[in-house]
Each structure stands twice: as C-alpha cells, then as structure tokens.
Design an enzyme around this catalytic site. Structure first.
Site, PDB file in Angstrom:
ATOM      1  N   TYR A 175       0.810  -1.227   0.000  1.00  0.00           N
ATOM      2  CA  TYR A 175       0.000   0.000   0.000  1.00  0.00           C
ATOM      3  C   TYR A 175       0.845   1.279   0.000  1.00  0.00           C
ATOM      4  O   TYR A 175       0.295   2.374  -0.033  1.00  0.00           O
ATOM      5  CB  TYR A 175      -0.946   0.003   1.205  1.00  0.00           C
TER       6      TYR A 175
ATOM      7  N   HIS B 172      -4.700   6.142  -0.982  1.00  0.00           N
ATOM      8  CA  HIS B 172      -5.323   5.971   0.342  1.00  0.00           C
ATOM      9  C   HIS B 172      -4.305   6.167   1.474  1.00  0.00           C
ATOM     10  O   HIS B 172      -4.696   6.308   2.623  1.00  0.00           O
ATOM     11  CB  HIS B 172      -5.931   4.568   0.439  1.00  0.00           C
TER      12      HIS B 172
ATOM     13  N   TYR C 119      -6.044  -1.473   9.077  1.00  0.00           N
ATOM     14  CA  TYR C 119      -6.585  -1.234   7.738  1.00  0.00           C
ATOM     15  C   TYR C 119      -7.633  -0.126   7.850  1.00  0.00           C
ATOM     16  O   TYR C 119      -8.270   0.072   8.881  1.00  0.00           O
ATOM     17  CB  TYR C 119      -7.127  -2.494   7.049  1.00  0.00           C
TER      18      TYR C 119
ATOM     19  N   ASN D 224     -10.665   0.683   6.924  1.00  0.00           N
ATOM     20  CA  ASN D 224     -12.084   0.611   7.290  1.00  0.00           C
ATOM     21  C   ASN D 224     -12.321   0.418   8.783  1.00  0.00           C
ATOM     22  O   ASN D 224     -13.450   0.564   9.251  1.00  0.00           O
ATOM     23  CB  ASN D 224     -12.770  -0.531   6.526  1.00  0.00           C
TER      24      ASN D 224
ATOM     25  N   ASP E 147      -6.733  11.040   2.983  1.00  0.00           N
ATOM     26  CA  ASP E 147      -6.783  11.369   1.558  1.00  0.00           C
ATOM     27  C   ASP E 147      -8.169  11.886   1.199  1.00  0.00           C
ATOM     28  O   ASP E 147      -9.149  11.611   1.889  1.00  0.00           O
ATOM     29  CB  ASP E 147      -6.467  10.108   0.743  1.00  0.00           C
TER      30      ASP E 147
ATOM     31  N   ASN F 125     -14.099   5.798   4.125  1.00  0.00           N
ATOM     32  CA  ASN F 125     -14.345   4.712   5.083  1.00  0.00           C
ATOM     33  C   ASN F 125     -13.554   4.849   6.376  1.00  0.00           C
ATOM     34  O   ASN F 125     -14.017   4.440   7.438  1.00  0.00           O
ATOM     35  CB  ASN F 125     -14.068   3.364   4.431  1.00  0.00           C
TER      36      ASN F 125
END
Length: 196
Positions: free
Chosen positions: A23, A28, A73, A75, A100, A121
């Site tokens: 990532y 994100h 993560y 969410n 972001d 999220n």
C-alpha cells in the site's frame, strides 16, 4: 486512571492509511505520507506498537501529542483511535485526523474543524467509534478517478507516479505543518493558511 495527567498527552494526531509494503505510495496512504514527513521533520520514528497503531509521542504546537498510524486497515481505523482517546481521555475536538480526499486535486489541502465522512471509510469508522463528527481533519487531495466508471477501490489503491508522486510528497509535508498549526493556533487560522 491518572496516566493522562502524568504523561500529559493532550492531543491525538491520527494519520490514515493501510499497513504493509503493497500500500506504500497509494492514494489511500496520503495520511501515512504526512506522518512520515512529520517524523522526518521532528527527527523521530513512529514505531511503538500501541492501540492497534504505530505511535510516537511528540511536542507539537506546545502540546504533547500522540502520533498514530492505525494498523487496522482503513475501514477499521476508528477502533485504534477510540482506544487511544478513551485511554488518554481525549475529547473528539482534540483528535486531529489526516486522510486522503478524492474530491480535491492532487496536492490541495482542506482543513475542517468537524464534518461528515464524505464517503471516506476511515473517517466513517472514526465517527462511528468516537460517536461524534466533532473532530478536526486535514484532507489531502489525491485527485478524482479519470472517468466515472472507474472502480473507486482500484483508484484509491493506485500508486502515485511521476509528477503526482512529487506533488503528493510536498502536500504531505504541508499537511504535517497544518496539524501543528491547528494544535498551536486553532481552526480559523489554520484554514486561512492551508485551505485553497
């Protein structure tokens, strides 16, 4: 029970992203990029595992601040934030979140004292876990998908390239400065300096 008095953490600065090498440099992870810029500027490492996050204590704007990169993560970011906020008895107004924002062009910042999740999220999770929208945020523009049919998950997990990669690094550094400015000077001055 009196820990927050003795170690004096009076703010949380939360930088949103997803953990792990796959990532890195994705849209994100703009929040994580801001945390790295801040860590570099202050000569510290955000690497102590606590509250489902990597953390470091720092002095920003004359306050003792717990810097956090949730490792849950995106969410589930709120789980880490709520745990730390509860432990230190920090009200939402002193939890500043860096994330972001696809509705802004790459490199633009938007500082707000509070607000909705706007479809993000990570922010949704924090609002749900804190039970409040009344926390400040610094949103880093990562650009909108190139066309309306573009899969949103694919877009936010796509990697910055070329000029965009340079622009996002500059924006991340400005976002880190905006966090310190907000803690020192409050919402209005920070919005005047960094929005637009």
């Amino acid at each position: 029970m009196f820990e927050s008095r003795t170690n004096g953490v009076s703010w949380l600065a939360v930088f949103l992203g997803n953990p792990g090498p796959r990532y890195e440099m994705t849209r994100h992870n703009a929040g994580f990029l801001a945390s790295e810029a801040l860590a570099k500027d202050k000569g510290l490492s955000i690497n102590k595992a606590r509250f489902h996050a990597l953390t470091a204590a720092a002095e920003l704007g004359g306050e003792k601040v717990l810097l956090m990169k949730p490792q849950t993560y995106m969410n589930l970011s709120g789980e880490a934030v709520a745990e730390a906020a509860k432990f230190y008895k920090i009200p939402p107004e002193r939890v500043i979140v860096v994330s972001d924002e696809i509705a802004l062009p790459i490199g633009k910042l938007r500082v707000r004292a509070k607000g909705s999740a706007g479809g993000h999220n990570g922010l949704k999770s924090i609002i749900a876990c804190l039970g409040s929208e009344q926390f400040p945020r610094v949103r880093i523009g990562v650009g909108a998908p190139p066309h309306p049919d573009y899969d949103m998950a694919d877009w936010v997990l796509s990697v910055f390239k070329n000029q965009d990669a340079e622009d996002i690094q500059k924006a991340a550094a400005r976002a880190a400065q905006a966090v310190e400015c907000y803690i020192r000077n409050g919402a209005e001055r920070t919005m005047n300096l960094y929005n637009g």
